[in-house]
Design an enzyme around this catalytic site. Structure first.
Site, PDB file in Angstrom:
ATOM      1  N   LYS A   1       0.873  -1.171   0.000  1.00 21.94           N
ATOM      2  CA  LYS A   1       0.000   0.000   0.000  1.00 21.94           C
ATOM      3  C   LYS A   1       0.918   1.232   0.000  1.00 21.94           C
ATOM      4  CE  LYS A   1      -3.867   1.756   2.797  1.00 21.94           C
ATOM      5  NZ  LYS A   1      -4.623   1.568   4.045  1.00 21.94           N
TER       6      LYS A   1
ATOM      7  N   SER B   1      -9.485   1.429   3.072  1.00 16.24           N
ATOM      8  CA  SER B   1      -8.645   2.259   2.227  1.00 16.24           C
ATOM      9  C   SER B   1      -7.608   1.465   1.429  1.00 16.24           C
ATOM     10  CB  SER B   1      -7.934   3.311   3.073  1.00 16.24           C
ATOM     11  OG  SER B   1      -7.072   2.695   3.996  1.00 16.24           O
TER      12      SER B   1
ATOM     13  N   SER C   1      -9.600  -0.958   7.028  1.00 16.78           N
ATOM     14  CA  SER C   1      -8.951  -0.683   5.742  1.00 16.78           C
ATOM     15  C   SER C   1      -8.321  -1.891   5.049  1.00 16.78           C
ATOM     16  CB  SER C   1      -7.886   0.407   5.907  1.00 16.78           C
ATOM     17  OG  SER C   1      -8.510   1.652   6.048  1.00 16.78           O
TER      18      SER C   1
END
Lengths: 471, 479
Positions: free
Chosen positions: A77, A152, A176
């Site tokens: 990420k 996310s 997330s």
């Protein structure tokens, strides 16, 4: 396809030279080239030639490999700091930021011999549950390109789901990792707070942030966790608790474990298809002689307020360093969702409001800890939904900030408590959209969650399904 | 007249940089002074994205040590907090400090004030925080600009806050000197004010003694953060009750004398306003050491809302009683105790004891010499007093010679100056006859004349002999 194999199978195959790291990396790039234009999962793709050169180098040394992750291609990420590789947290505030050091989790994976292929799209700073709050364009769901991938950590989820790499490292502050895992049909583990070092993770809410694996299966998550977990001298909140051999423990017996179903998590607001699908899965657990117990967690309603006071409070402070002076971009680059969270947090911490908001939220947090303690003293593992609905249409959540917050309703209460949670695929809606469920355990019970999750995946093949993106 | 009606109320805030090897929250060297700018930096003290603070154990222990030396209580639970504000020298946008759970609370320090003999100044708290970077205003290629040096960023900083118990600029200075001495004794900081490793901030207001109009009812005592009335302990309530409802803080002064001057300037400035029926403004002021005046910096309205909250990156600190006791054991005998012991055990004057204990090195040196007395024995003429005199009057160089060497020097000197008792008696008897008038005066109670006689003896001895011994013999002979 090599990318259908588990880490265990890949590692064995590489050692036996049934195939090479180069072939594996090559296959990843083929999928990236084919699918990423449709999904927009990447912010930065590592130069292919460089990655292949790295792969060939590693192929030469395969006989000396000690880690199962040796030569395994992975993704991060874009919240993880990577030396010399652009790191943005999906915000134009860090548009061209090239870090000077490595996040601990990244360094550990490099040391194990894993190969980074890219930095993944996400909601900027972790602010969101759909990967639409990004300055790099929304991530699209591989199962339906008109829908969001969740967030996310949407980029990593979409990429693993469409087989662009073997595993990814996500970051979970209030769902997330779990939310996009559920919406993209992959397995994601939100670890116990302190299990994995946060050093080099661009902070959203420091007391909630956790670093965890996202992969195709529980077994793969166990392999990755084994490598990334443990005490880090650079993170004072990392735990010195011993790191078990998760990948060996996942086959341990599960008989007589008690699986709790808290009724508040299955009431109004939960999509019926999701509810039935998750409750149906209990049959699989019962077949493995796991006992089902219905319990109550009445604090449930306070999860969102606690999360949306403490989270923004911490983020308002964490983002203060992006002051428009040092990182080359102006503060107007913050999106309205991020500005909203900064404002709420600043307000909650301000003189005269602190007691009414921040402090009260911290008190409620303590009550949540007690409630989870109680539930997990009666049960070994709790079964809960991950998301209230299937993946939403692109744009849907962005136009309705409140609805956006509600998407996290089942995943926000575990982070303030600190407990781990494993999200695993458990079926599809009649429209063919993935459904996930989460298994929640007490602090540092990752081994137990992985065991229970593994039993489920041995009995089902939901997690083996992947989207048809051809043509 | 003024003095009777008005009384200054003074509190002090002191920042001290600790001389630990590494910085407060990272491994960078804390020895930053006069090093090339931005060479002692890392992701942590530069506040780079993703970096996390890890507290320096030694610094925390030293903070506790100072708290204990200042008679503070050490709560078994403590934590760090974030103090949020923007300034270019603060790379994270917040300073890691301590808000409502400091490491040390409720201590005191007795100062040797002029009136009365000693006065107790209460210490409100001693807490740990980190220093900021340093702004350097420069002219580069004809362009005015401000540069930032982050070498100082993250240096461990201890803040000591007193209660407003100080009533004069002189007492403030005495307190600071004693505090400085303790810090040096603990060997935790150079406390070098020129380098900025000890920074002083007096808070000054002036109270009208007799009148009540400046008094603040307790319901209006404001909590710094919430703005809500806050009732604390009875003691504090009573004290605060009597405090003026304003105070003036003078920032970052770097010498004890400037503190004294700044306080005196403020007292006069505030008095003038009060005498004319006004109330001085609550504000922060700076000190101009060239003009010897304070000047306004920031008013109450411009005060920051620091939005303190617990630092989530550092777990709270929990002590065991044993850990605190262990730290306590490391505290050396402190100056005020040493002074008492020196006077008691070595029969030296308070004045001498104070000079000898001024720094721990001299005090230790003195004691090492005293221990050697027996070795030089044979009812040695050398008394602790003689050693003290030699050290105080710098007749010996303690930086050059070992205690044994010095004792040799003193011994030789003593031999040289040694006078036989009989010889002394003879000289005294002769002098008594020579100065009958002086002897008569002495016997009528004018003891001052003794000094004259001692002088005459020494003159006859051509500088030999010990004044104390001569005095003893003289007194005996004159009886």
């Amino acid at each position: 396809m090599l990318l259908d194999k588990t880490i265990e199978e890949l590692s064995t195959g590489l050692k036996q030279k049934l195939f090479s790291i180069e072939e594996l990396v090559q296959e990843c790039y083929e999928n990236i080239q084919k699918y990423n234009p449709k999904l927009n999962a990447f912010i930065t793709i590592i130069n292919k030639k460089e990655a292949l050169r790295n792969a060939r180098e590693k192929d030469k040394n395969i006989s000396r490999a000690t880690s199962k992750l040796y030569g395994i291609p992975f993704l991060l990420k874009d919240a993880y700091i990577t030396k010399g590789i652009k790191t943005t947290a999906a915000s134009f505030v860090l548009k061209n930021y090239i870090p000077q050091y490595n996040a601990t989790v990244y360094q550990k994976l490099l040391d194990a011999g894993a190969i980074l292929l890219g930095k993944m799209n996400m909601d900027a700073w972790g602010h969101g549950g759909s990967s639409e709050n990004t300055d790099f364009g929304p991530v699209r769901n591989p199962w339906d390109l008109t829908r969001v991938a969740g967030g996310s950590s949407g980029g990593p989820a979409a990429a693993i789901s469409s087989r662009m790499a073997v595993f990814a490292i996500g970051e979970d502050t209030g769902g997330s990792i779990r939310n996009p895992a559920a919406w993209c049909n992959i397995t994601g583990l939100k670890v116990t707070y302190g299990r994995v070092s946060r050093y080099g993770t661009i902070a959203y809410a420091s007391s909630f942030d956790t670093v965890g694996p996202m992969a195709k299966s529980v077994g793969d998550c166990a392999q990755v966790l084994e490598v990334i977990a443990g005490k880090d001298m650079y993170d004072a909140t990392s735990s010195s608790k011993n790191v078990p051999r998760y990948s060996e423990l996942i086959d341990s017996p599960v008989e007589n474990l008690i699986l709790g179903i808290p009724k508040e998590f299955f009431q109004e607001g939960l999509n019926t298809e999701i509810k039935n699908c998750i409750l149906n899965s209990t049959k699989i657990f019962e077949k493995s002689k796991i006992k089902i117990k219905h319990i109550s967690m009445p604090m449930f309603d306070y999860g969102l307020p606690v999360y949306y006071l403490i989270g923004p409070s911490e983020t308002s402070s964490n983002l203060a360093r992006y002051d428009g002076i040092r990182y080359g971009q102006k503060r107007k680059e913050f999106t309205s969702e991020t500005v909203r969270r900064i404002m709420i947090g600043t307000y909650a911490l301000s003189s005269g409001y602190y007691d009414a908001y921040y402090k009260k939220a911290q008190k409620a947090r303590t009550l949540f800890i007690k409630e989870y303690d109680k539930a997990l003293s009666e049960c070994d593992v709790l079964l809960m939904p991950v998301t209230p609905t299937p993946p939403t249409k692109i744009g849907e959540l962005m136009t309705d900030p409140l609805q956006n917050l509600l998407a996290d309703v089942y995943t926000v209460s575990q982070n303030p408590v600190g407990v781990p949670s494993l999200a695993i695929p458990c079926g599809f809606t009649k429209n063919g959209l993935p459904i996930g469920m989460q298994l929640v355990g007490s602090m540092f019970s990752e081994d137990l969650l992985l065991r229970v999750g593994h039993i489920y995946q041995k009995a089902t093949d939901w997690h083996k399904k992947y989207p048809k993106l051809e043509g | 007249m003024k003095d009777k009606e008005f009384e200054p109320i003074i509190g002090l805030e002191i920042h001290v940089e600790l001389k630990t090897k590494s910085k407060m929250f990272c491994g960078c060297s804390a020895d930053y002074f006069s090093h090339k700018p931005n060479t002692h930096c890392c992701p942590v003290c530069l506040g780079l994205p993703g970096a996390l603070p890890v507290p320096n154990k030694k610094a925390v222990e030293w903070c506790i040590k100072l708290g204990l030396a200042l008679n503070c209580k050490i709560p078994l639970f403590s934590k760090f907090d974030r103090k949020n504000y923007f300034y270019p020298d603060l790379p994270k946008g917040y300073q890691i400090s301590q808000y409502d759970r400091p490491f040390c609370v409720n201590g005191w320090l007795d100062i040797k004030s002029q009136i009365p003999n000693s006065k107790r100044i209460r210490i409100r708290r001693v807490h740990m925080e980190e220093d900021t970077g340093k702004l350097i205003h420069a002219n580069i290629n004809g362009k005015k600009c401000t540069l930032i040096d982050f070498n100082r960023s993250g240096i461990p900083l201890v803040e000591i806050v007193t209660e407003p118990d100080i009533r004069s600029s002189e007492d403030a200075k005495i307190f600071l000197k004693q505090l400085y001495q303790i810090i040096r004794y603990l060997d935790i900081s150079d406390a070098d004010m020129e380098k900025g490793s000890m920074r002083l901030e007096p808070n000054i207001s002036v109270r009208v003694k007799s009148q009540k109009f400046l008094r603040l009812p307790f319901s209006q005592i404001q909590d710094k953060r919430s703005g809500q009335a806050k009732i604390k302990s009875n003691n504090e309530l009573l004290d605060n009750n009597d405090l003026p409802n304003y105070k003036v803080e003078v920032k970052n002064i770097n010498s004890f004398n400037f503190v004294k001057k700044a306080i005196d300037f403020e007292i006069n400035r505030q008095l003038e306003i009060l005498v004319n029926g006004g109330v001085p403004k609550q504000e922060t002021r700076g000190w101009d050491d060239k003009k010897n005046i304070t000047y306004p910096q920031r008013s109450k309205e411009e005060a920051h809302d620091y939005r303190y909250f617990p630092e989530p990156d550092i777990p709270p600190v929990r002590w065991t009683t044993n850990q605190i006791l262990n730290i306590k054991d490391q505290i050396p005998e402190l100056p005020y105790k040493k002074i008492d012991r020196f006077i008691r055990n070595f029969q030296i004057s308070q004045y001498d004891a104070m000079i000898l204990t001024d720094d721990i090195k001299t005090a230790n040196y003195f004691e090492e010499c005293v221990i050697l007395i027996n070795r030089f024995g044979k009812k040695s003429e050398i008394s602790p007093k003689i050693i003290a005199n030699n050290i105080i009057n710098k007749k010996v160089n303690i930086n050059k010679n070992t205690p044994a060497e010095i004792m040799n020097i003193i011994e030789k000197k003593a031999e040289k100056f040694h006078v036989d008792d009989k010889e002394l008696e003879q000289i005294i008897n002769k002098l008594i006859k020579q100065y009958p008038k002086a002897v008569k005066e002495y016997k009528t109670g004018k003891t001052g004349v003794l000094m004259f006689l001692i002088g005459q003896v020494m003159k006859t001895l051509k500088g030999k002999g010990d004044a104390l011994v001569i005095r003893k013999f003289l007194e005996k002979a004159l009886q």
